[in-house]
Design an enzyme around this catalytic site. Structure first.
Site, PDB file in Angstrom:
ATOM      1  N   LYS A  15       1.273   3.905  -2.948  1.00  0.00           N
ATOM      2  CA  LYS A  15       0.915   5.316  -2.209  1.00  0.00           C
ATOM      3  C   LYS A  15       2.306   6.802  -2.890  1.00  0.00           C
ATOM      4  O   LYS A  15       1.618   7.875  -3.664  1.00  0.00           O
ATOM      5  CB  LYS A  15       0.335   5.816  -1.084  1.00  0.00           C
ATOM      6  CG  LYS A  15      -1.134   5.473  -1.062  1.00  0.00           C
ATOM      7  CD  LYS A  15      -1.942   6.597  -1.799  1.00  0.00           C
ATOM      8  CE  LYS A  15      -3.230   5.101  -1.371  1.00  0.00           C
ATOM      9  NZ  LYS A  15      -4.617   5.813  -2.723  1.00  0.00           N
ATOM     10  N   TYR A  22       0.688  -1.230   0.046  1.00  0.00           N
ATOM     11  CA  TYR A  22       0.416   0.163   0.176  1.00  0.00           C
ATOM     12  C   TYR A  22       0.437   0.908  -0.110  1.00  0.00           C
ATOM     13  O   TYR A  22       1.090   1.730  -0.894  1.00  0.00           O
ATOM     14  CB  TYR A  22      -0.259  -0.153   0.733  1.00  0.00           C
ATOM     15  CG  TYR A  22      -1.987   1.105   1.791  1.00  0.00           C
ATOM     16  CD1 TYR A  22      -3.072   1.788   0.883  1.00  0.00           C
ATOM     17  CD2 TYR A  22      -1.372   2.188   1.917  1.00  0.00           C
ATOM     18  CE1 TYR A  22      -3.808   2.887   0.535  1.00  0.00           C
ATOM     19  CE2 TYR A  22      -2.305   3.543   2.628  1.00  0.00           C
ATOM     20  CZ  TYR A  22      -3.402   3.273   1.814  1.00  0.00           C
ATOM     21  OH  TYR A  22      -4.102   4.808   1.668  1.00  0.00           O
TER      22      TYR A  22
HETATM   23  P1  NAP Z   1     -12.840   3.823   1.286  1.00  0.00           P
HETATM   24  O1  NAP Z   1     -13.286   4.859   2.468  1.00  0.00           O
HETATM   25  O2  NAP Z   1     -12.896   2.708   1.805  1.00  0.00           O
HETATM   26  O3  NAP Z   1     -13.828   4.111  -0.076  1.00  0.00           O
HETATM   27  C1  NAP Z   1     -13.044   3.731  -1.242  1.00  0.00           C
HETATM   28  C2  NAP Z   1     -13.876   4.275  -2.594  1.00  0.00           C
HETATM   29  O4  NAP Z   1     -12.604   4.416  -3.131  1.00  0.00           O
HETATM   30  C3  NAP Z   1     -15.617   3.845  -2.449  1.00  0.00           C
HETATM   31  O5  NAP Z   1     -15.666   4.889  -3.252  1.00  0.00           O
HETATM   32  C4  NAP Z   1     -14.741   2.954  -3.350  1.00  0.00           C
HETATM   33  O6  NAP Z   1     -16.004   2.696  -4.382  1.00  0.00           O
HETATM   34  C5  NAP Z   1     -13.764   3.052  -4.723  1.00  0.00           C
HETATM   35  N1  NAP Z   1     -13.261   2.721  -5.064  1.00  0.00           N
HETATM   36  C6  NAP Z   1     -12.220   1.417  -4.596  1.00  0.00           C
HETATM   37  N2  NAP Z   1     -12.065   0.418  -5.585  1.00  0.00           N
HETATM   38  C7  NAP Z   1     -12.411   0.897  -6.255  1.00  0.00           C
HETATM   39  C8  NAP Z   1     -12.266   0.458  -7.588  1.00  0.00           C
HETATM   40  N3  NAP Z   1     -11.340  -0.121  -8.535  1.00  0.00           N
HETATM   41  N4  NAP Z   1     -12.068   1.801  -9.038  1.00  0.00           N
HETATM   42  C9  NAP Z   1     -13.333   2.715  -8.559  1.00  0.00           C
HETATM   43  N5  NAP Z   1     -14.050   2.749  -6.962  1.00  0.00           N
HETATM   44  C10 NAP Z   1     -12.665   2.243  -6.413  1.00  0.00           C
HETATM   45  O7  NAP Z   1     -11.847   4.724   1.655  1.00  0.00           O
HETATM   46  P2  NAP Z   1     -11.191   6.006   1.743  1.00  0.00           P
HETATM   47  O8  NAP Z   1     -10.349   6.046   3.423  1.00  0.00           O
HETATM   48  O9  NAP Z   1     -12.569   7.271   1.380  1.00  0.00           O
HETATM   49  O10 NAP Z   1      -9.520   6.583   1.318  1.00  0.00           O
HETATM   50  C11 NAP Z   1      -9.989   6.980  -0.012  1.00  0.00           C
HETATM   51  C12 NAP Z   1      -8.781   7.707  -0.749  1.00  0.00           C
HETATM   52  O11 NAP Z   1      -7.945   8.226   0.506  1.00  0.00           O
HETATM   53  C13 NAP Z   1      -7.604   5.806  -1.405  1.00  0.00           C
HETATM   54  O12 NAP Z   1      -6.893   6.476  -2.457  1.00  0.00           O
HETATM   55  C14 NAP Z   1      -7.460   6.156   0.066  1.00  0.00           C
HETATM   56  O13 NAP Z   1      -5.805   5.669  -0.351  1.00  0.00           O
HETATM   57  C15 NAP Z   1      -6.252   7.137   0.326  1.00  0.00           C
HETATM   58  N6  NAP Z   1      -6.278   7.019   2.139  1.00  0.00           N
HETATM   59  C16 NAP Z   1      -7.129   7.197   2.799  1.00  0.00           C
HETATM   60  C17 NAP Z   1      -6.860   6.886   4.315  1.00  0.00           C
HETATM   61  C18 NAP Z   1      -7.871   7.135   5.099  1.00  0.00           C
HETATM   62  O14 NAP Z   1      -7.301   7.453   6.317  1.00  0.00           O
HETATM   63  N7  NAP Z   1      -9.211   7.065   5.334  1.00  0.00           N
HETATM   64  C19 NAP Z   1      -5.494   7.693   4.716  1.00  0.00           C
HETATM   65  C20 NAP Z   1      -4.826   8.381   3.844  1.00  0.00           C
HETATM   66  C21 NAP Z   1      -4.665   7.874   2.530  1.00  0.00           C
HETATM   67  P3  NAP Z   1     -16.986   1.749  -4.252  1.00  0.00           P
HETATM   68  O15 NAP Z   1     -18.174   2.557  -3.042  1.00  0.00           O
HETATM   69  O16 NAP Z   1     -18.185   1.680  -5.818  1.00  0.00           O
HETATM   70  O17 NAP Z   1     -16.861   0.486  -3.618  1.00  0.00           O
END
Ligand code: NAP
Length: 248
Positions: free
Chosen positions: A160, A156
């Site tokens: 990133k 992961y």
């Molecule tokens: P999340 O709540 O798990 O939501 C993930 C989103 O991505 C959902 O809308 C999902 O769609 C979509 N998705 C997953 N695989 C996909 C694909 N193959 N094609 C199109 N859409 C896809 O994640 P989040 O925490 O909001 O994270 C969003 C981004 O921020 C990610 O890139 C993550 O790595 C990054 N991030 C998150 C954190 C954290 O602490 N949460 C920290 C750093 C970075 P569906 O609803 O259709 O499944």
């Protein structure tokens, strides 16, 4: 400030979490937002309906960012329907965690296909329209662990970190067309992705954050709204860390 009236924005993974907050923030600033999802059609429609109920404009588009042909077809469809794409928030991402010795090849490939290739091909597809308009904003969603690393997150974190190199390269390539490319690197944000962590783990983590709290999705959405704006037109190839001081 930071108005986006007349702009068309695509947010990949806009159905939940950080992506949803980005959709809402960009729409609040006046952009027409296309909410992408892969499985969560109902959730994506709810996001779009919520935006419309507040007087904004939104559409949905279901495609898997790991499927290059689907990305190209969907972006073509968005350009046909809305005339252009001005803003891409390449936010869709997955996390698969585990110690290196237990890392499966399939998981490594799936992570890179979604988090890295998905973001790059989304940028490639949208960039044609941005170059034609001589205006564009690409925002890649990285992570604090892409810069600082983390036990159990080799794949992961690598995915990133890859986004930093990609963004800096595309920023140099498209600068002459007035297309900026930046990275937002969130710290620990409360979403579905982090919901599996125990309260105790979250408490431990909060101790590592100088601002003393985990992040909220609106903290990240605000950074995206800024980077998408005209006011950020002189910012390109940068990493905006929104992490409460966890990594400085
Ligand atoms: P999340 O709540 O798990 O939501 C993930 C989103 O991505 C959902 O809308 C999902 O769609 C979509 N998705 C997953 N695989 C996909 C694909 N193959 N094609 C199109 N859409 C896809 O994640 P989040 O925490 O909001 O994270 C969003 C981004 O921020 C990610 O890139 C993550 O790595 C990054 N991030 C998150 C954190 C954290 O602490 N949460 C920290 C750093 C970075 P569906 O609803 O259709 O499944």
């Amino acid at each position: 400030m930071f108005r986006l009236d007349g702009k068309i924005a695509l947010v990949t993974g806009g159905s939940r979490g950080i992506g949803r907050a980005c959709c809402e923030a960009l729409a609040e600033q006046g952009a027409t937002v296309v909410v992408n999802y892969v499985k969560g059609e109902t959730a994506a429609r709810e996001v779009a309906e919520g935006i419309a109920a507040r007087g904004g404009k939104a559409d949905v588009s279901g495609f898997d960012v790991a499927d290059t042909k689907a990305v190209d077809a969907a972006v073509d469809g968005i350009v046909k329907a809305h005339g252009k794409v001005d803003i891409l928030v390449a936010n869709a991402g997955i996390s698969i965690d585990g110690l290196l010795l237990r890392l499966k090849d399939d998981d490594l490939e799936r992570l890179f296909a979604t988090n890295v290739r998905g973001a790059i091909v989304s940028a490639r597809a949208c960039s044609k329209s941005m170059m034609r308009s001589r205006w564009g904003r690409v925002i890649f969603m990285s992570s604090v662990v892409g810069e600082m690393g983390n036990v159990g997150q080799t794949a992961y974190a690598a995915s990133k970190a890859a986004l930093l190199g990609a963004a800096k390269s595309i920023a140099r390539e498209y600068a002459s067309r007035n297309v900026t490319v930046n990275v937002v690197a969130p710290g620990f944000i409360d979403t579905d992705m982090t919901s599996t962590m125990s309260a105790e783990m979250k408490e431990q983590l909060a101790k590592l954050i100088p601002l003393g709290r985990t992040g909220a999705v609106r903290d990240i959405a605000a950074a995206c709204a800024y980077l998408a704006s005209d006011e950020a037109g002189y910012v390109t190839g940068q990493v905006l860390r929104v992490n409460g001081g966890m990594y400085v």
